[in-house]
Design a protein around this motif. Structure first.
Motif: not given
Lengths: 341, 341
Positions: A333-340
């Motif tokens: 899997t892969e961590l996807v950074r967004r604004e939360s």
DNA sequence: GACCGTTCTGGGATCGTGCACAGAAAAGTC
DNA sequence: GACTTTTCTGTGCACGATCCCAGAACGGTC
């Protein structure tokens, strides 16, 4: 070439043979790999195929070979939730395309009611299908095991619950994904990290929780059972879960929610309680479905590689049809950074 | 009954005949309707079928009958948008279930690239399918006409663009739905009603606009071209459309947006401009997809009866397979009032 | 030239059905 | 009873491919 109004009889292997001046046997050999065919014969047959527009009759072929050269895509209950999950679409599309590359049609089968289940099982075990791609959110579903026992090659999407099973499966690395998310939250300085897990009778639910606990233990942050609640992946469950967390542990500063859809619900509940996202409470999801990008704020989440999962499911199934043993594939899997967060 | 590890040869019609003490012909007659079979023979055959677990071999049957007893569900470009549209799921599920009731498998075919289109056309015209359920957002797509000309029964979802076409179709009453929505907005006292239409090269786009104009004319409200913009059903297009409307006609007090997805975008743009929904601007959508219920505020919209559409598509296709002429079915829509108006 | 192995070819058998046809059995008609 | 009509049954053939096998053609070796 006018053919309006009705279908003309399609050319057969016999027409091609006559056109090419060879026997049916030779045409058949060309069709199946071209071994033991002389170069001039090969060319003549190919020219005749082009000229006549010949396409093999799959029914005739299946009758003698015993194969159907087609694969089923089976979705078992609960349809409502799963079918409206955008991830499902990605899987279905991916499998269809991967199979199309091998000229293998996909038959869609939805088993909602018990009656439909029986019908479909009968259809499959009757030999109308070479293999089955199985998608079920309820991983304890016995249908995989049943089909496998009946000698039908099966590849399941997601880890099966029964660990002794010899059924092939392809899954994302739930545990590792959860670890990444919790590490990420820790790296932001959060220490009171809640979790809304998936159903604890499924490996997805269990493994993500395990990853969560593992990392917290590693980091020397104790596990507070008031920070752990579970849901069923639905939006409503996320909302209820977040509310329960707020009641049990009002000082929480982050929540790891085990699906994006639940995270949406959690956002609603947290906002209603006056918490700012991500300043007061950071929220992490799981899946990376479109729901994650469209949320406000866009969700930090763990990406499940659905496109690769579908491709692998097809690859494993075709390998099994080719005589190989069942296999288990776990994809990163892969961590996807967004604004939360 | 132990059969682990491999498939056993399934019983054939011959096994059933021997078991029942009759000939193959009699078994075949029982299988196909039971005409000209004596009561005792009928019962003996049915008992033998149950006992042996016999299931008809579809390949052998297809070979002799020329039918395949299966139907294709064809989705032509543009996949990305359509496939993520929840309405599509409802259609696909509805068709699958309606066909399952007739024991007809559904083959899913996605025609994204030009190469896939060729492949699929070849597959279909080769006679591997009895008929095709066609879903395309671009109604000018020539594939329906091509298949029809090749003698393949086709039922299209949505009205085809070419009016002279003899291809069957099932559609919602776009014009009437639009009329209902505009009448509703008028009944709320709104007079400056904008519209974001669908693509104007599709009947859906054209007819909804026609309904809009018709009702406004009837009501004596003139048509202001500054209140008319068009989009492509995407969320982004709805946002851009609403912005253009606000620029061209800042005094608008309502917007009829021709799809729920576009309406979501319009809500964003309107809110950004400081308009309150529905106090300042009432917003109406079209489709009644889940997007409508999950929007804030929940959208008033025109419900397209997708469940009935899929059921009708299957009904019309099966009728055509039974020899009936192509048919056009237009289904009524329904106004669903929620909080956005 | 005799012999061998490999490559290549054609034709018959086969898969499991539905259908046409011939003929038996039953039912109705005079 | 003789005849026609209707109901019921079994058998051979066809559908369009693959598979198997016998044997021809080819090339190389002794």
């Amino acid at each position: 070439m006018n053919n309006a109004g009705g279908r003309r009889r399609p050319p057969t292997i016999h027409d091609v043979a006559r056109e090419a001046g060879v026997s049916r046997g030779t045409v058949s050999r060309v069709l199946n790999g071209g071994h033991y065919v002389s170069p001039p014969a090969l060319e003549a047959v190919n020219a005749a195929i082009r000229k006549t527009g010949y396409v093999v009759n799959r029914h005739a072929r299946s009758l003698i070979t015993g194969r159907s050269d087609s694969v089923g895509f089976l979705l078992t209950e609960p349809q409502e939730r799963f079918f409206e999950d955008p991830n499902f679409n990605v899987l279905l599309r991916g499998c269809t395309q991967a199979l199309a590359a091998h000229d293998i049609p996909l038959l869609l089968m939805l088993a909602g009611t018990e009656d439909e289940r029986r019908r479909i099982k009968r259809f499959i075990t009757a030999g109308h299908l070479d293999g089955v791609l199985l998608v079920t959110s309820h991983s304890a579903d016995p249908v995989a095991e049943e089909l496998h026992k009946a000698g039908v090659p099966v590849v399941q999407c997601g880890k099966p619950m029964r660990s002794g099973s010899k059924v092939s499966y392809v899954a994302a690395d739930d545990r590792d994904g959860a670890r990444d998310m919790v590490r990420h939250l820790l790296s932001l300085g959060r220490r009171r990290i809640g979790i809304v897990t998936g159903p604890l009778d499924s490996p997805g639910g269990v493994d993500r929780l395990a990853g969560y606990k593992e990392v917290l233990a590693e980091a020397g942050v104790g596990i507070d059972e008031r920070l752990v609640v579970s849901g069923d992946y639905s939006r409503a469950a996320g909302e209820a879960g977040a509310e329960r967390l707020l009641a049990q542990a009002p000082d929480l500063d982050a929540v790891f929610v085990a699906s994006d859809l639940m995270a949406l619900g959690a956002l609603t509940a947290l906002r209603r309680a006056g918490r700012r996202i991500p300043e007061d409470v950071a929220v992490g999801g799981f899946d990376d479905s479109i729901a994650a990008t469209e949320a406000t704020p866009p969700l930090t989440t763990i990406r499940q590689p659905y496109d690769r999962i579908s491709a692998e499911m097809v690859r494993v199934l075709l390998a099994q049809l080719g005589g190989e043993d069942p296999a288990a594939v776990i994809l990163p899997t892969e961590l996807v950074r967004r604004e939360s967060t």
